[in-house]
Design a protein around this motif. Structure first.
Motif, PDB file in Angstrom:
ATOM      1  N   VAL A   2      39.814  34.856  43.980  1.00  0.00           N
ATOM      2  CA  VAL A   2      40.885  33.936  44.390  1.00  0.00           C
ATOM      3  C   VAL A   2      41.319  33.037  43.238  1.00  0.00           C
ATOM      4  N   GLN A   3      40.574  33.023  42.156  1.00  0.00           N
ATOM      5  CA  GLN A   3      40.944  32.193  41.004  1.00  0.00           C
ATOM      6  C   GLN A   3      41.866  32.917  40.034  1.00  0.00           C
ATOM      7  N   LEU A   4      42.310  34.112  40.373  1.00  0.00           N
ATOM      8  CA  LEU A   4      43.302  34.798  39.528  1.00  0.00           C
ATOM      9  C   LEU A   4      44.685  34.225  39.837  1.00  0.00           C
ATOM     10  N   ASP A   5      45.467  33.906  38.790  1.00  0.00           N
ATOM     11  CA  ASP A   5      46.830  33.441  39.034  1.00  0.00           C
ATOM     12  C   ASP A   5      47.793  34.629  39.067  1.00  0.00           C
ATOM     13  N   GLU A   6      49.079  34.355  39.150  1.00  0.00           N
ATOM     14  CA  GLU A   6      50.080  35.422  39.295  1.00  0.00           C
ATOM     15  C   GLU A   6      50.068  36.361  38.098  1.00  0.00           C
ATOM     16  N   ALA A   7      49.694  35.832  36.934  1.00  0.00           N
ATOM     17  CA  ALA A   7      49.660  36.657  35.724  1.00  0.00           C
ATOM     18  C   ALA A   7      48.287  37.297  35.527  1.00  0.00           C
ATOM     19  N   LEU A   8      47.436  37.228  36.556  1.00  0.00           N
ATOM     20  CA  LEU A   8      46.084  37.780  36.514  1.00  0.00           C
ATOM     21  C   LEU A   8      45.225  37.116  35.443  1.00  0.00           C
ATOM     22  N   ARG A   9      45.449  35.809  35.274  1.00  0.00           N
ATOM     23  CA  ARG A   9      44.584  35.023  34.391  1.00  0.00           C
ATOM     24  C   ARG A   9      43.674  34.152  35.247  1.00  0.00           C
ATOM     25  N   CYS A  10      42.540  33.772  34.655  1.00  0.00           N
ATOM     26  CA  CYS A  10      41.570  32.952  35.383  1.00  0.00           C
ATOM     27  C   CYS A  10      42.015  31.493  35.406  1.00  0.00           C
ATOM     28  N   LYS A  11      42.083  30.927  36.606  1.00  0.00           N
ATOM     29  CA  LYS A  11      42.513  29.535  36.742  1.00  0.00           C
ATOM     30  C   LYS A  11      41.405  28.542  36.407  1.00  0.00           C
ATOM     31  N   VAL A  12      40.167  28.996  36.356  1.00  0.00           N
ATOM     32  CA  VAL A  12      39.066  28.065  36.045  1.00  0.00           C
ATOM     33  C   VAL A  12      38.407  28.402  34.706  1.00  0.00           C
ATOM     34  N   PHE A  13      39.129  29.123  33.866  1.00  0.00           N
ATOM     35  CA  PHE A  13      38.580  29.481  32.547  1.00  0.00           C
ATOM     36  C   PHE A  13      38.225  28.204  31.785  1.00  0.00           C
ATOM     37  N   GLY A  14      37.021  28.186  31.236  1.00  0.00           N
ATOM     38  CA  GLY A  14      36.594  27.031  30.447  1.00  0.00           C
ATOM     39  C   GLY A  14      36.102  25.856  31.271  1.00  0.00           C
ATOM     40  N   GLN A  15      36.132  25.995  32.580  1.00  0.00           N
ATOM     41  CA  GLN A  15      35.682  24.894  33.429  1.00  0.00           C
ATOM     42  C   GLN A  15      34.282  25.188  33.969  1.00  0.00           C
ATOM     43  N   PRO A  16      33.537  24.112  34.305  1.00  0.00           N
ATOM     44  CA  PRO A  16      32.154  24.319  34.746  1.00  0.00           C
ATOM     45  C   PRO A  16      32.040  25.118  36.042  1.00  0.00           C
ATOM     46  N   GLU A  17      33.095  25.115  36.855  1.00  0.00           N
ATOM     47  CA  GLU A  17      33.050  25.855  38.127  1.00  0.00           C
ATOM     48  C   GLU A  17      33.105  27.370  37.916  1.00  0.00           C
TER      49      GLU A  17
END
Ligand code: SF4
Ligand code: SF4
Length: 84
Positions: free
Chosen positions: A34-49
């Protein structure tokens, strides 16, 4: 090697056993994170979660291959052989 844009095979095919934002019970195999955005990138990249599992999966020729389909099949096989 670099990660292929618009692939996200490794955010779909594997299961993730640890919780992540929006998926408190982890991610089942074959289900897009569910953390993939429309461009199939990670929305929590680099975050502790972001699960540690994700940081451990680095692009590699054997896994990624030349196509997204190759990666999906390769990762689905890995999921099967590493299933507890
Ligand atoms: S399978 Fe490889 S190319 Fe595709 S998203 Fe994962 S690391 Fe990137
Ligand atoms: S948290 Fe990010 S890197 Fe991990 S599976 Fe989800 S979208 Fe992919």
């Amino acid at each position: 090697m670099n990660c292929r844009p618009s692939c996200a095979a490794c955010c779909i095919a594997p299961s993730i056993t640890s919780p992540l934002p929006g998926m408190p019970n982890g991610k089942p195999a074959g289900v897009p994170c569910v953390q993939l955005d429309e461009a199939l990138r990670c929305k929590v990249f680099g975050q502790p979660e972001r699960p540690a599992f994700c940081g451990g999966l680095l692009p590699a020729a054997e896994m990624c291959g030349d196509t997204r389909e190759h990666a999906l099949v390769w990762l689905a096989r890995l999921e099967q052989v590493t299933r507890p």
